[in-house]
Design an enzyme around this catalytic site. Sequence first.
Site, mmCIF file in Angstrom:
data_model
loop_
_atom_site.group_PDB
_atom_site.id
_atom_site.type_symbol
_atom_site.label_atom_id
_atom_site.label_comp_id
_atom_site.label_asym_id
_atom_site.label_seq_id
_atom_site.Cartn_x
_atom_site.Cartn_y
_atom_site.Cartn_z
ATOM 1 N N CYS A 16 0.900 -1.256 0.020
ATOM 2 C CA CYS A 16 0.109 0.568 0.177
ATOM 3 C C CYS A 16 1.086 1.162 0.026
ATOM 4 C CB CYS A 16 -0.952 0.035 0.730
ATOM 5 S SG CYS A 16 -1.871 1.715 1.398
ATOM 6 N N CYS B 289 -4.675 6.174 -4.380
ATOM 7 C CA CYS B 289 -4.153 4.507 -4.321
ATOM 8 C C CYS B 289 -2.814 4.296 -4.878
ATOM 9 C CB CYS B 289 -4.739 3.235 -4.721
ATOM 10 S SG CYS B 289 -4.169 1.284 -4.941
#
Length: 273
Positions: free
Chosen positions: A78, A217
């Site tokens: 992430c 993201c």
Amino acid sequence: MEKGQHMRPFLKMHGLGNDFIIFDAREDDFALADDEVRALSNRRRGIGCDQLIILRTSGKADIFMEIRNADGGRVGACGNATRCVGQLVLDETGKDKISIETDAGLLSAERADAGISVNMGPARLLWNEIPLARETDTMKVDFAMGPLFSPTCVNMGNPHAVFFVEDADAVDLAYWGPQVEKNALFPERVNASVGTVKGDTIRLRVWERGAGITDACGTAACASLVAASRLGLVDRKATVMLDGGPLEIEWLQDGTVQMTGAATLAFKGEVAL
């Protein structure tokens, strides 16, 4: 508070609106079941987040970062969370550069003029590295669904399918995103992004597996830059403009991807676990 529970401190951080609950388990180790992660991630009944992060000790790096999606599932990478954790550990250690161990491998983080700069490791491009269910050219995959077709697939510690379209903002991503995510072509599911290239900027919107549409993201931003570069739409460096703001992405000559952007502490708190 139920018997056996005690109050655990947490941080709430975000990278361009992609938000995280961060627990530090280095001195007081604990684990969370999937249903506990889902409860904490719930924005009406819990704290609310896109991903939940647990910091643990590492024998290979300055810290280990466990990443859980809002649905409870564990994932390898992430990008926005890596910047947030990078900032925490840089502040804690006073180092100029730190390393972070993840399920996807070792990452590095350092300070930059625009925030925190993180090397997200290599972009993996082979069909079985994404992974896909069949052997195919990942630069233009033979796949179509509604207005989306011929995605470029990249693994940035998690799988991404990037669709370049005329107008990313016109795509009903809430409708098409979950259908792409769960298609049989993607045995581990996939993050589905729609992008539009204008000059050296990529306008990107992301449906994140296990989380839904997110403001930002980081791994998707990295994947979109690699995908656009492979297709000849941009060079190896560009600004990726997400709903939450910009990230500077560069696909380095060694095959790794550098990402630079903001990391913000929203608040601190305690929760009964």
